[in-house]
Motif scaffolding. Structure first.
Motif, PDB file in Angstrom:
ATOM      1  N   GLU A   1       0.830  -1.204   0.000  1.00  0.00           N
ATOM      2  CA  GLU A   1       0.000   0.000   0.000  1.00  0.00           C
ATOM      3  C   GLU A   1       0.868   1.260   0.000  1.00  0.00           C
ATOM      4  O   GLU A   1       1.746   1.438   0.847  1.00  0.00           O
ATOM      5  CB  GLU A   1      -0.923   0.014   1.220  1.00  0.00           C
ATOM      6  N   GLY A   2       0.616   2.144  -0.948  1.00  0.00           N
ATOM      7  CA  GLY A   2       1.348   3.398  -1.039  1.00  0.00           C
ATOM      8  C   GLY A   2       2.347   3.448  -2.172  1.00  0.00           C
ATOM      9  O   GLY A   2       2.987   4.491  -2.381  1.00  0.00           O
ATOM     10  N   LEU A   3       2.494   2.369  -2.930  1.00  0.00           N
ATOM     11  CA  LEU A   3       3.473   2.383  -4.026  1.00  0.00           C
ATOM     12  C   LEU A   3       3.113   3.411  -5.092  1.00  0.00           C
ATOM     13  O   LEU A   3       4.002   3.990  -5.737  1.00  0.00           O
ATOM     14  CB  LEU A   3       3.574   0.989  -4.666  1.00  0.00           C
ATOM     15  N   ASN A   4       1.807   3.660  -5.306  1.00  0.00           N
ATOM     16  CA  ASN A   4       1.373   4.636  -6.310  1.00  0.00           C
ATOM     17  C   ASN A   4       1.508   6.069  -5.817  1.00  0.00           C
ATOM     18  O   ASN A   4       1.235   7.004  -6.566  1.00  0.00           O
ATOM     19  CB  ASN A   4      -0.083   4.373  -6.705  1.00  0.00           C
ATOM     20  N   GLU A   5       1.885   6.229  -4.557  1.00  0.00           N
ATOM     21  CA  GLU A   5       1.930   7.575  -3.963  1.00  0.00           C
ATOM     22  C   GLU A   5       3.356   7.979  -3.632  1.00  0.00           C
ATOM     23  O   GLU A   5       3.582   8.733  -2.679  1.00  0.00           O
ATOM     24  CB  GLU A   5       1.052   7.610  -2.708  1.00  0.00           C
ATOM     25  N   ASN A   6       4.313   7.456  -4.395  1.00  0.00           N
ATOM     26  CA  ASN A   6       5.726   7.834  -4.223  1.00  0.00           C
ATOM     27  C   ASN A   6       6.206   7.565  -2.798  1.00  0.00           C
ATOM     28  O   ASN A   6       7.004   8.317  -2.244  1.00  0.00           O
ATOM     29  CB  ASN A   6       5.937   9.307  -4.592  1.00  0.00           C
ATOM     30  N   ALA A   7       5.730   6.456  -2.202  1.00  0.00           N
ATOM     31  CA  ALA A   7       6.100   6.151  -0.820  1.00  0.00           C
ATOM     32  C   ALA A   7       7.548   5.707  -0.703  1.00  0.00           C
ATOM     33  O   ALA A   7       8.182   5.911   0.343  1.00  0.00           O
ATOM     34  CB  ALA A   7       5.177   5.064  -0.266  1.00  0.00           C
ATOM     35  N   VAL A   8       8.089   5.084  -1.761  1.00  0.00           N
ATOM     36  CA  VAL A   8       9.465   4.577  -1.714  1.00  0.00           C
ATOM     37  C   VAL A   8      10.154   4.910  -3.031  1.00  0.00           C
ATOM     38  O   VAL A   8       9.510   5.281  -4.014  1.00  0.00           O
ATOM     39  CB  VAL A   8       9.492   3.050  -1.480  1.00  0.00           C
ATOM     40  N   ASP A   9      11.460   4.742  -3.032  1.00  0.00           N
ATOM     41  CA  ASP A   9      12.235   4.967  -4.248  1.00  0.00           C
ATOM     42  C   ASP A   9      12.099   3.782  -5.196  1.00  0.00           C
ATOM     43  O   ASP A   9      11.922   2.638  -4.768  1.00  0.00           O
ATOM     44  CB  ASP A   9      13.718   5.153  -3.905  1.00  0.00           C
ATOM     45  N   PHE A  10      12.203   4.077  -6.485  1.00  0.00           N
ATOM     46  CA  PHE A  10      12.236   3.038  -7.513  1.00  0.00           C
ATOM     47  C   PHE A  10      13.600   3.082  -8.195  1.00  0.00           C
ATOM     48  O   PHE A  10      14.268   4.110  -8.221  1.00  0.00           O
ATOM     49  CB  PHE A  10      11.132   3.270  -8.547  1.00  0.00           C
ATOM     50  N   ARG A  11      13.994   1.932  -8.736  1.00  0.00           N
ATOM     51  CA  ARG A  11      15.250   1.842  -9.479  1.00  0.00           C
ATOM     52  C   ARG A  11      15.003   1.053 -10.758  1.00  0.00           C
ATOM     53  O   ARG A  11      14.018   0.325 -10.879  1.00  0.00           O
ATOM     54  CB  ARG A  11      16.320   1.162  -8.632  1.00  0.00           C
ATOM     55  N   ASP A  12      15.921   1.179 -11.693  1.00  0.00           N
ATOM     56  CA  ASP A  12      15.802   0.433 -12.940  1.00  0.00           C
ATOM     57  C   ASP A  12      15.964  -1.062 -12.679  1.00  0.00           C
ATOM     58  O   ASP A  12      16.722  -1.461 -11.787  1.00  0.00           O
ATOM     59  CB  ASP A  12      16.854   0.899 -13.945  1.00  0.00           C
ATOM     60  N   ASN A  13      15.250  -1.857 -13.462  1.00  0.00           N
ATOM     61  CA  ASN A  13      15.448  -3.300 -13.358  1.00  0.00           C
ATOM     62  C   ASN A  13      16.771  -3.689 -14.019  1.00  0.00           C
ATOM     63  O   ASN A  13      17.540  -2.825 -14.448  1.00  0.00           O
ATOM     64  CB  ASN A  13      14.273  -4.049 -13.992  1.00  0.00           C
ATOM     65  N   TYR A  14      17.023  -4.970 -14.125  1.00  0.00           N
ATOM     66  CA  TYR A  14      18.348  -5.429 -14.531  1.00  0.00           C
ATOM     67  C   TYR A  14      18.724  -5.008 -15.945  1.00  0.00           C
ATOM     68  O   TYR A  14      19.905  -4.859 -16.261  1.00  0.00           O
ATOM     69  CB  TYR A  14      18.445  -6.957 -14.393  1.00  0.00           C
ATOM     70  N   ASP A  15      17.742  -4.810 -16.841  1.00  0.00           N
ATOM     71  CA  ASP A  15      18.083  -4.398 -18.210  1.00  0.00           C
ATOM     72  C   ASP A  15      17.664  -2.972 -18.526  1.00  0.00           C
ATOM     73  O   ASP A  15      17.771  -2.524 -19.667  1.00  0.00           O
ATOM     74  CB  ASP A  15      17.465  -5.364 -19.226  1.00  0.00           C
ATOM     75  N   GLY A  16      17.168  -2.237 -17.512  1.00  0.00           N
ATOM     76  CA  GLY A  16      16.857  -0.833 -17.695  1.00  0.00           C
ATOM     77  C   GLY A  16      15.572  -0.546 -18.440  1.00  0.00           C
ATOM     78  O   GLY A  16      15.299   0.615 -18.763  1.00  0.00           O
ATOM     79  N   THR A  17      14.753  -1.560 -18.686  1.00  0.00           N
ATOM     80  CA  THR A  17      13.500  -1.336 -19.423  1.00  0.00           C
ATOM     81  C   THR A  17      12.333  -1.022 -18.509  1.00  0.00           C
ATOM     82  O   THR A  17      11.343  -0.456 -18.954  1.00  0.00           O
ATOM     83  CB  THR A  17      13.167  -2.571 -20.269  1.00  0.00           C
ATOM     84  N   LEU A  18      12.418  -1.400 -17.257  1.00  0.00           N
ATOM     85  CA  LEU A  18      11.343  -1.177 -16.290  1.00  0.00           C
ATOM     86  C   LEU A  18      11.945  -0.659 -14.999  1.00  0.00           C
ATOM     87  O   LEU A  18      13.163  -0.572 -14.839  1.00  0.00           O
ATOM     88  CB  LEU A  18      10.566  -2.483 -16.025  1.00  0.00           C
ATOM     89  N   THR A  19      11.070  -0.315 -14.061  1.00  0.00           N
ATOM     90  CA  THR A  19      11.518   0.087 -12.729  1.00  0.00           C
ATOM     91  C   THR A  19      10.884  -0.830 -11.692  1.00  0.00           C
ATOM     92  O   THR A  19       9.813  -1.400 -11.903  1.00  0.00           O
ATOM     93  CB  THR A  19      11.151   1.550 -12.430  1.00  0.00           C
ATOM     94  N   GLU A  20      11.553  -0.933 -10.561  1.00  0.00           N
ATOM     95  CA  GLU A  20      11.054  -1.756  -9.453  1.00  0.00           C
ATOM     96  C   GLU A  20      11.327  -1.020  -8.150  1.00  0.00           C
ATOM     97  O   GLU A  20      12.267  -0.220  -8.061  1.00  0.00           O
ATOM     98  CB  GLU A  20      11.747  -3.116  -9.452  1.00  0.00           C
ATOM     99  N   PRO A  21      10.526  -1.295  -7.103  1.00  0.00           N
ATOM    100  CA  PRO A  21      10.751  -0.603  -5.827  1.00  0.00           C
ATOM    101  C   PRO A  21      12.008  -1.105  -5.132  1.00  0.00           C
ATOM    102  O   PRO A  21      12.319  -2.298  -5.158  1.00  0.00           O
ATOM    103  CB  PRO A  21       9.489  -0.943  -5.018  1.00  0.00           C
TER     104      PRO A  21
END
Length: 767
Positions: free
Chosen positions: A142-162
């Motif tokens: 809960e709160g991922l859509n509200e900028n609650a935590v930082d995101f980083r690029d996934n292993y190939d840089g195509t997506l992001t993950e918390p």
């Protein structure tokens, strides 16, 4: 011209460096990767990267707790392809564990299909099972859509993950964790969410709380399989204060009456992470090898719940004594080690106390609250800007309609218009006047919202709704400003969230009540065999070739018995099932047997050498019932010996206990109970020597001292007797002869002695 100092054919991609440095750098990189990205959990959300990515991927697939299921193969495939470039089998195993309610205190995955069981059976293949998130997992996200935590690029840089999940509750302690990294490991037991929330609230209210005070709220682990914790309170306090320790965990059991005095023990909860099938196999093996002589049988009557039956050998057995033996010799009691080694802020591995772990969680929750509040304020500011544009449009509705209707570029015209001047409604396109360039009062965001507004929103009622919404948002924004400016308000808000979480996942939640209870362990004392085995008379029979058996009852010792061809009787005496037997070998070792473990008397018995590790080249010198506090005379063929307390010769293992040291051609020859104050010896030369027993030392092990001196040959026999009663032996006619005048053969120990009296047995044996 090329520089002659450069090495020929030098490849810039090949770099030379010492092997030591190369190995060190690469191993350090591997170690850090294992510690940070695989083995150790984050103190904030209690998850390892693979678990965090599984939950995030399920969220992206919209697998809500009240929605539909998706194939596990689809979930593990998405995790592998998008976020976790490792084996799909490892990902599926990690996901399956999150669905096992016997492994995870609060399952994060709701599984449909065969996800394994407490017996240790593996889950079905991922193509057969389906899964979705649980309500507990949704609380973690809960709160991922509200900028609650930082995101980083996934292993190939195509997506992001918390980087970390918001986590409404301290999942690290709620579900526990275990892992082995390079040079370090972690092992954290699960706990109860309601108790953890109470501890967090107390920590917020009293930041300098003592570690031991937190035990008033979290008394100990709460395992998903229940059980009974019997660890002393001071040990639990030390473990939570230092981050290292352990907990003794026992099964939960009760006695079930069967009528007519019969009863059985029913085990309803087994210790955490003990596989029931292997537990029953080991108990059955212990019954077969008679390690637990008072246990007759074990049965598994489990269905959805655990129901394991322990059947005593006799109704006279004490249930507490039986369970004490079970705790000592089986996994019905285990020790769960605590090693709270976690990543603080996702970077630094450290062994933390419970207070430090809870502090890391509440600090994380505060950061999440601040980020969500800032994000909400930004959304409110954007909406207020849009509402302000709507209200301007409603106040100047006719002019807005004219611009939209007649102007070639309505967006630019709306932004150029001065909405502070009075406007006249145009009756047709001739009367419309385009706004002159100037400083507009509407922003691009406001104009876009006006142009996208539906016609049905032009009602008067909608204008009132806009004014009401503007007022509510202004009030909410003021509250958020106050919240961000006040530490006390932030902590009060977090306390409120924790209370809501406790209410949601507390005792009213399915499986939310505490399962593991606490009890005093008590001391498991060494119980004598008499208390464990039903006392029955038996007759021990051992043949010359070493085949031993226990015949029921006290039979006539002179009756004829059956033996194998070429074999005959050697030892035969009355005993009871509660007796322990001592075997003395010619190698000088004593071996211990339990009379209750001997084979029955219907056949020829079994070789004694299969029960103890008596070498084939060693003969059986003596076999008798162990009598505590008695003393034994042991002697070798070379004439050396000593007195040993019988309690000191009892062996605890099959390999026996070395007492009389012999080497070369010398063999152990004599082992007889000390029954008087005098010692009589006779050599192969038929010379007899009598001396006081006090001349022999009392030892636990050794070669001994010289009993009698010989020029040729060695010792034939030795015995003890009471001097006042005289020395007795059987004459050649089979009559007992007693000699009281022994002065002729008396002397000092290690003397040569004198020839045996007339009528002494020809085999040179006293008995």
């Amino acid at each position: 011209m090329a520089d002659v100092t450069d090495p020929p054919n030098m490849d810039p991609n090949n770099v030379s460096e010492p092997l030591r440095r190369a190995l060190g750098d690469r191993y350090l990189t591997y170690a850090l990767s294992t510690i940070m990205h695989r083995a150790l959990p984050d103190a904030r959300d209690g998850l390892k990267p693979v678990h965090r990515r599984i939950l995030y991927a399920m969220r992206e697939l919209r697998l809500a707790s009240n929605g539909g299921f998706r194939k596990s193969a689809k979930i593990s495939g998405d995790v592998m392809g998008n976020y976790h470039p490792h084996g799909d089998a490892a990902i599926y195993d990690a996901m399956a564990r999150l669905a096992q309610d016997f492994n995870v205190r609060y399952p994060l995955v709701d599984g449909q299909g065969n996800f394994g069981n407490i017996d240790g059976d593996n889950p079905a293949a991922s193509r057969y099972t389906e899964a979705r998130m649980t309500a507990v997992a949704e609380a973690m996200l809960e709160g991922l859509n509200e900028n609650a935590v930082d995101f980083r690029d996934n292993y190939d840089g195509t997506l992001t993950e918390p980087v970390v999940l918001p986590a409404q509750f301290p999942n690290l302690l709620a579900n526990g964790s275990s892992g082995i990294a390079v040079g370090m490991a972690t092992n954290i037991p699960p706990h109860n969410i309601a108790e953890l929330c109470d501890a967090c609230i107390h920590l917020i209210k009293t930041p300098d709380v003592r570690d031991d005070t937190l035990l008033n709220y979290v008394p100990g682990p709460d395992f998903p399989t229940g059980g009974v914790i019997v660890e002393p309170q001071e040990n639990i306090a030390t473990a939570y204060r230092t981050g290292k320790g352990g907990f003794r965990l026992r099964c939960k059991w009760h006695v079930e009456e069967l009528g007519r005095g019969q009863w059985q023990i029913v085990v309803t909860e087994i210790p955490y992470q003990v596989q029931k099938s292997k537990l029953i196999e080991k108990i059955a093996e212990a019954i077969q090898t008679k390690k637990i002589p008072i246990l007759a049988d074990v049965r598994d009557e489990s269905a959805e719940d655990v129901r394991m039956i322990l059947e005593p050998r006799s109704k006279n057995v004490d249930a507490d004594v039986l369970m004490g033996m079970m705790f000592r010799s089986s996994d019905l009691e285990v020790r769960f080690s605590l090693n709270m080694n976690v990543l603080i802020d996702g970077v630094t591995p450290r062994v933390c106390s419970m207070k430090e772990v809870l502090r890391a969680f509440v600090d994380h929750r505060r950061e999440v609250l601040q980020r969500r509040s800032v994000h909400r304020m930004e959304k409110i500011d954007h909406r207020l800007e849009v509402l302000e544009g709507f209200i301007v449009a409603f106040l100047n509705l006719d002019r807005v309609i004219d611009i939209i209707r007649y102007d070639d570029d309505p967006k630019a015209a709306l932004m150029r218009e001065d909405w502070g001047k009075p406007h006249v409604r145009a009756t047709d396109e001739k009367d419309y006047v385009s706004p002159a360039p100037g400083e507009g009062e509407l922003s691009e965001v406001q104009v876009d919202a006006i142009l996208n507004m539906r016609l049905r929103s032009l009602r008067r009622l909608e204008e009132l709704e806009l004014l009401r919404e503007q007022s509510d948002l202004m009030e909410e924004r003021a509250g958020l400003e106050d919240l961000l400016e006040s530490d006390d308000l932030q902590w009060d808000h977090i306390i409120g969230q924790l209370r809501e979480t406790k209410k949601q996942f507390g005792k009213d939640y399915h499986g939310g009540a505490r399962r593991t209870i606490f009890a005093e362990a008590g001391e498991i004392e060494d119980v004598p065999l008499e208390a464990m085995i039903e006392r029955e008379p038996i007759t021990i029979v051992c043949s010359q070739m070493g085949w031993i058996r226990a015949m029921t009852g006290h039979i006539d010792l002179t009756r004829d018995l059956k033996f194998k061809d070429g074999d005959g009787p050697r030892f035969i005496f009355h005993a009871e099932t509660t007796d322990r037997l001592l075997v003395f070998g010619s190698n000088g070792r004593f071996y211990t047997l339990s009379a209750s473990n001997l084979p029955g008397g219907r056949g020829m018995g079994e070789p004694l050498r299969l029960m103890v590790d008596l070498p084939n080249e060693a003969a059986i010198v003596g076999l008798f019932i162990h009598q505590p506090d008695r003393k034994l005379l042991v002697a070798s063929s070379s004439g050396d010996g000593f007195i040993v307390p019988e309690n000191d010769v009892v062996a605890q293992t099959r390999s026996g206990k070395q007492v009389l040291n012999v080497r070369g051609e010398v063999k152990a020859l004599v082992c007889k109970p000390v029954s008087g104050d005098m010692v009589a010896t006779v050599g192969e030369n038929r010379k007899v020597l009598i001396f006081g027993a006090d001349e022999l030392p009392e030892m636990g092990r050794g070669k001994g001292v010289r009993l009698q001196k010989y020029k040729d040959g060695g010792l034939s026999d030795a015995t003890t007797f009471t001097g006042a009663e005289g020395l007795s032996w059987l004459d050649p006619a089979g009559r007992t002869r007693t000699e009281t005048e022994l002065t002729e053969w008396s002397g000092k120990r290690a003397s040569a002695g004198r020839m045996a009296p007339r009528g002494f047995p020809r085999d040179n044996k006293f008995t």
